[in-house]
Design an enzyme around this catalytic site. Structure first.
Site, PDB file in Angstrom:
ATOM      1  N   ALA A  75     -57.751 -47.156  18.918  1.00 30.35           N
ATOM      2  CA  ALA A  75     -57.979 -48.143  19.967  1.00 30.35           C
ATOM      3  C   ALA A  75     -57.776 -47.431  21.298  1.00 30.35           C
ATOM      4  CB  ALA A  75     -56.978 -49.282  19.819  1.00 30.35           C
ATOM      5  N   GLY A 126     -57.052 -47.273  15.085  1.00 29.22           N
ATOM      6  CA  GLY A 126     -58.183 -48.182  14.903  1.00 29.22           C
ATOM      7  C   GLY A 126     -59.401 -47.505  14.267  1.00 29.22           C
ATOM      8  N   GLU A 149     -58.666 -47.538  10.688  1.00 25.02           N
ATOM      9  CA  GLU A 149     -58.731 -48.958  10.297  1.00 25.02           C
ATOM     10  C   GLU A 149     -60.184 -49.429  10.181  1.00 25.02           C
ATOM     11  OE1 GLU A 149     -55.891 -49.973  13.440  1.00 25.02           O
ATOM     12  OE2 GLU A 149     -54.746 -51.066  11.943  1.00 25.02           O
ATOM     13  N   GLU A 186     -49.718 -45.097  15.161  1.00 17.41           N
ATOM     14  CA  GLU A 186     -49.275 -46.135  16.108  1.00 17.41           C
ATOM     15  C   GLU A 186     -47.786 -46.115  16.397  1.00 17.41           C
ATOM     16  OE1 GLU A 186     -51.551 -46.570  13.803  1.00 17.41           O
ATOM     17  OE2 GLU A 186     -53.201 -47.764  14.587  1.00 17.41           O
TER      18      GLU A 186
HETATM   19  N1  COA Z   1     -57.480 -43.980  23.631  1.00 17.28           N
HETATM   20  C1  COA Z   1     -57.898 -43.604  24.850  1.00 17.28           C
HETATM   21  N2  COA Z   1     -58.298 -42.371  25.144  1.00 17.28           N
HETATM   22  C2  COA Z   1     -58.256 -41.462  24.161  1.00 17.28           C
HETATM   23  C3  COA Z   1     -57.812 -41.767  22.869  1.00 17.28           C
HETATM   24  C4  COA Z   1     -57.415 -43.102  22.613  1.00 17.28           C
HETATM   25  N3  COA Z   1     -57.017 -43.516  21.414  1.00 17.28           N
HETATM   26  N4  COA Z   1     -57.880 -40.651  22.109  1.00 17.28           N
HETATM   27  C5  COA Z   1     -58.341 -39.679  22.902  1.00 17.28           C
HETATM   28  N5  COA Z   1     -58.573 -40.158  24.153  1.00 17.28           N
HETATM   29  C6  COA Z   1     -59.070 -39.428  25.323  1.00 17.28           C
HETATM   30  C7  COA Z   1     -58.014 -38.552  25.947  1.00 17.28           C
HETATM   31  O1  COA Z   1     -57.191 -39.313  26.798  1.00 17.28           O
HETATM   32  C8  COA Z   1     -58.879 -37.554  26.687  1.00 17.28           C
HETATM   33  O2  COA Z   1     -59.363 -38.156  27.846  1.00 17.28           O
HETATM   34  P1  COA Z   1     -59.358 -37.321  29.261  1.00 17.28           P
HETATM   35  O3  COA Z   1     -60.243 -36.129  28.996  1.00 17.28           O
HETATM   36  O4  COA Z   1     -59.945 -38.286  30.248  1.00 17.28           O
HETATM   37  O5  COA Z   1     -57.939 -36.959  29.510  1.00 17.28           O
HETATM   38  C9  COA Z   1     -60.064 -37.373  25.742  1.00 17.28           C
HETATM   39  O6  COA Z   1     -60.092 -38.531  24.920  1.00 17.28           O
HETATM   40  C10 COA Z   1     -59.952 -36.158  24.853  1.00 17.28           C
HETATM   41  O7  COA Z   1     -58.739 -36.231  24.132  1.00 17.28           O
HETATM   42  P2  COA Z   1     -57.629 -35.044  24.115  1.00 17.28           P
HETATM   43  O8  COA Z   1     -56.303 -35.671  23.817  1.00 17.28           O
HETATM   44  O9  COA Z   1     -57.730 -34.249  25.382  1.00 17.28           O
HETATM   45  O10 COA Z   1     -58.161 -34.187  22.897  1.00 17.28           O
HETATM   46  P3  COA Z   1     -57.294 -33.205  21.969  1.00 17.28           P
HETATM   47  O11 COA Z   1     -58.286 -32.441  21.173  1.00 17.28           O
HETATM   48  O12 COA Z   1     -56.291 -32.471  22.766  1.00 17.28           O
HETATM   49  O13 COA Z   1     -56.479 -34.188  20.991  1.00 17.28           O
HETATM   50  C11 COA Z   1     -56.209 -36.097  19.520  1.00 17.28           C
HETATM   51  C12 COA Z   1     -57.161 -35.001  20.054  1.00 17.28           C
HETATM   52  C13 COA Z   1     -57.044 -37.050  18.667  1.00 17.28           C
HETATM   53  C14 COA Z   1     -55.094 -35.466  18.681  1.00 17.28           C
HETATM   54  C15 COA Z   1     -55.576 -36.854  20.731  1.00 17.28           C
HETATM   55  O14 COA Z   1     -56.625 -37.267  21.590  1.00 17.28           O
HETATM   56  C16 COA Z   1     -54.800 -38.094  20.356  1.00 17.28           C
HETATM   57  O15 COA Z   1     -53.680 -37.988  19.856  1.00 17.28           O
HETATM   58  N6  COA Z   1     -55.377 -39.295  20.620  1.00 17.28           N
HETATM   59  C17 COA Z   1     -54.689 -40.546  20.393  1.00 17.28           C
HETATM   60  C18 COA Z   1     -54.652 -40.886  18.927  1.00 17.28           C
HETATM   61  C19 COA Z   1     -53.879 -42.171  18.714  1.00 17.28           C
HETATM   62  O16 COA Z   1     -52.707 -42.268  18.927  1.00 17.28           O
HETATM   63  N7  COA Z   1     -54.631 -43.204  18.248  1.00 17.28           N
HETATM   64  C20 COA Z   1     -54.041 -44.472  17.923  1.00 17.28           C
HETATM   65  C21 COA Z   1     -54.217 -45.411  19.042  1.00 17.28           C
HETATM   66  S1  COA Z   1     -53.466 -46.979  18.661  1.00 17.28           S
END
Ligand code: COA
Length: 260
Positions: A66, A112, A115, A135
């Site tokens: 999400a 999400g 999910e 989460e």
């Molecule tokens: N919501 C909003 N933005 C998200 C996102 C999410 N769930 N997941 C990734 N993004 C965004 C990042 O903020 C970043 O945006 P920016 O370039 O404007 O800063 C972009 O997507 C790229 O992500 P980044 O974190 O830089 O990539 P990475 O390769 O370093 O890491 C992940 C990849 C998937 C490990 C990391 O993005 C992450 O942990 N995301 C969240 C996962 C999460 O907790 N999901 C559950 C949500 S309830």
């Protein structure tokens, strides 16, 4: 259909929905959830679409969860509303479609994203995919059905561990857990999804819709899945698909199901 966050194509009775926010790793914001609802609804109602595949744009993510930026300052009631509305519009909606939905997990499927994949009827993944429900690392719990669907798919103990650690698993482990059915090299993922879809398409769409309903019924508390199966089995006998399927078998020819 004009969408900002998703792409749709229909090819040979297969509808492909691509979640298209690659710069945000295809994170599900409110607008994307609404668009996905409309797209799934339209493809389900389109008689020419017999299988739907959902995937993510780019080679990095299916859906990274999400959209965290969108709910970061929500109150308790806004949080509950977000989960309730999302489940209704997308996750429960997809699970209960009559048209089969396959998740093509082409990279990160987190929160999400996993999910959504779990709400699909089954899942295939590319070998670079990483799956998890992180989460609790944000101070919340899965809100789009993750606490219910993950234990159903992989067992309670494994789901407890995945949700408590918030860790990610790779495709080998997801395969051994039964979370995904097959794993492919990334460039093979969509062609292989289409190959499986083209086998599904040979069969009666009406019977498939009723099979989905009966299988799902077994997972609804208070519902007797065996009774739903009996009723749905009986209903099949009144369909044109049943007449065509049995006639084709007896006449030693391939069935051409009208889907009615
Ligand atoms: N919501 C909003 N933005 C998200 C996102 C999410 N769930 N997941 C990734 N993004 C965004 C990042 O903020 C970043 O945006 P920016 O370039 O404007 O800063 C972009 O997507 C790229 O992500 P980044 O974190 O830089 O990539 P990475 O390769 O370093 O890491 C992940 C990849 C998937 C490990 C990391 O993005 C992450 O942990 N995301 C969240 C996962 C999460 O907790 N999901 C559950 C949500 S309830």
């Amino acid at each position: 259909m004009n969408f900002e966050n998703i792409l749709i194509e229909v090819d040979d009775a297969i509808g492909i929905i691509t979640i298209n926010r690659p710069k945000k790793l295809n994170a599900l914001n409110k607008a994307t959830i609404q668009e996905l609802h409309e797209a799934f609804k339209a493809l389900n109602e389109d008689e020419d679409v017999l299988v739907i595949i959902v995937t993510g744009a780019g080679d990095k993510a299916f859906v990274a969860g999400a959209d965290i930026a969108e709910f970061a300052d929500f109150s308790t009631s806004e949080g509950a509303k977000l989960a309730g509305k999302g489940q209704e519009l997308l996750f429960d909606f997809v699970e209960n479609l009559e048209t089969p939905v396959i998740a093509a997990i082409n990279g990160f499927a987190l929160g999400g994203g996993l999910e959504l994949a779990m709400a699909c009827h089954f899942r295939l993944a590319s070998d670079n995919a990483r799956m998890g429900l992180p989460e609790v690392s944000l101070g919340v719990i899965p809100g789009y059905g993750g606490t219910q669907r993950l234990p159903r798919l992989i067992g309670k103990g494994r789901a407890m561990e995945m949700i408590m650690t918030g860790g990610m698993i790779g495709t080998e482990q997801a395969l051994s857990y039964g979370l995904i059915n097959h794993m492919f090299a990334q460039e093979q993922l969509l062609p292989q999804c289409k190959k499986i879809a083209s086998r599904i398409i040979q069969n009666s769409p009406v019977a498939i819709g009723k099979a989905i309903k009966a299988i799902n019924a077994g997972f609804i508390p208070g519902e007797n899945g065996f009774n739903v199966e009996i009723m749905s089995f009986g209903e099949c006998f009144g369909t044109e698909d049943f007449k065509e399927g049995t006639s084709a078998f007896l006449e030693k020819r391939k069935a051409d199901f009208p889907g009615k």
